[in-house]
Write an enzyme that holds these catalytic residues in place. Structure first.
Site, PDB file in Angstrom:
ATOM      1  N   HIS A  71       0.811  -1.218   0.000  1.00 30.94           N
ATOM      2  CA  HIS A  71       0.000   0.000   0.000  1.00 30.94           C
ATOM      3  C   HIS A  71       0.848   1.274   0.000  1.00 30.94           C
ATOM      4  O   HIS A  71       0.298   2.366  -0.107  1.00 30.94           O
ATOM      5  CB  HIS A  71      -1.029  -0.015   1.141  1.00 30.94           C
ATOM      6  N   ASP A 116      -0.067  -7.456   1.505  1.00 34.31           N
ATOM      7  CA  ASP A 116       0.501  -6.114   1.673  1.00 34.31           C
ATOM      8  C   ASP A 116       2.025  -6.146   1.796  1.00 34.31           C
ATOM      9  O   ASP A 116       2.579  -5.866   2.868  1.00 34.31           O
ATOM     10  CB  ASP A 116      -0.160  -5.419   2.870  1.00 34.31           C
ATOM     11  N   SER A 211       4.179   2.593   8.052  1.00 39.75           N
ATOM     12  CA  SER A 211       3.809   1.539   7.105  1.00 39.75           C
ATOM     13  C   SER A 211       4.989   1.092   6.269  1.00 39.75           C
ATOM     14  O   SER A 211       5.805   1.897   5.836  1.00 39.75           O
ATOM     15  CB  SER A 211       2.734   2.044   6.145  1.00 39.75           C
ATOM     16  N   GLY A 212       5.030  -0.203   6.026  1.00 41.97           N
ATOM     17  CA  GLY A 212       6.096  -0.763   5.211  1.00 41.97           C
ATOM     18  C   GLY A 212       7.321  -1.127   6.012  1.00 41.97           C
ATOM     19  O   GLY A 212       8.150  -1.914   5.568  1.00 41.97           O
TER      20      GLY A 212
END
Ligand code: ARG
Length: 263
Positions: A71, A116, A211-212
């Site tokens: 994402h 994801d 995120s990530g």
């Protein structure tokens, strides 16, 4: 609902990345929240941590590959627009190392729900050393429990600004059954693909801009990556643990993608 949250998160990450605040609180202030509810990391403590220019985190998988969340990227293909920063806890450090991307590989089938994960390939390899190192991914479920470490330059509070200095915290594993209970996510967690971590009372969590980035723990010989920061309802709320891509479930696909990307 989850897809909507993810879109919101991307928007928030992009907006906050553009307005990154270089105003960390004093490291000695015990009540100042970091990550959410964490503390500042030391240089070289997590040499695999990567900051990505779209406002996400990542983990160095090999000298040319950064593992992040699907994402955080727009799709698979040539991409020379991402800047990755390595070898620093202070994003403004004069000794930080940066690389441009040359290709992005997004998990096949990614549609905003599960899957994801993604790779960013660097235009040239980074040199491994004291402050830059790789993080091995777990290839079995052996480490999918216990206490995990999370780190990132994302918000230190829900709705807060991005951080100049890398923050870290530890969070306990939350079982799929608990995480999917009506008190928590009521079935929104994809049990096979996602792993939850956090306190029932809240207070410690990853947040927008993390995120990530990796969730990791000690394995047989050092850190191993167990998760990828994916989503959550708000940040650090009671009964809303962080939800992470379960690396063990995707490890074969991640390894073969890495091979096909040349390392
Ligand atoms: N999706 C968010 C991002 O883009 C990460 C959210 C993590 N949230 C949480 N409560 N653990 O940065």
């Amino acid at each position: 609902m989850r897809r909507w949250r993810t879109l919101l998160a991307i928007l928030a990450a992009v907006v906050t990345a553009a307005t990154m605040s270089p105003s960390p609180a004093a490291a000695s202030d015990p009540v100042t929240p970091y990550v959410v509810g964490g503390t500042r990391a030391a240089l070289g403590e997590f040499p695999f941590m990567v900051r990505l220019s779209m406002g996400c985190g990542g983990a160095l998988y090999s000298p040319t590959l950064v593992l992040t969340a699907a994402h955080c990227v727009s799709g698979t293909g040539t991409n020379t627009s991402i800047t990755a920063t390595f070898g620093a806890v202070d994003l403004q450090s004069s000794t930080r190392v940066t690389r441009k991307s040359n290709y992005v590989y997004r998990a096949p089938g990614y549609n905003g729900n599960g899957d994801d994960w993604a790779f960013i390939r660097l235009a040239s390899a980074v040199t491994l050393g004291t402050n830059i190192g790789t993080l091995p991914i777990t290839t079995s479920t052996t480490y999918d429990t216990g206490t995990f470490t999370i780190a990132g330059w994302g918000s230190a509070s829900e709705g807060g600004s991005q951080q100049r200095y890398l923050l870290k915290a530890t969070v306990p594993f939350v079982s799929d059954a608990t995480c999917n209970s009506s008190a928590m996510y009521g079935g929104d967690v994809i049990a096979a693909e996602e792993i939850c971590a956090g306190y029932t009372a809240g207070g410690v969590d990853t947040c927008q801009g993390d995120s990530g980035g990796p969730m990791f723990r000690q394995g047989a010989s050092g850190w191993v990556q167990v998760g990828i920061v994916s989503w959550g309802e708000g940040c650090a709320r009671a009964n809303k643990p962080g939800v992470y891509t379960q690396v063990s479930y995707f490890s074969a696909a991640i390894r073969s993608a890495a091979t096909s990307l040349g390392g």
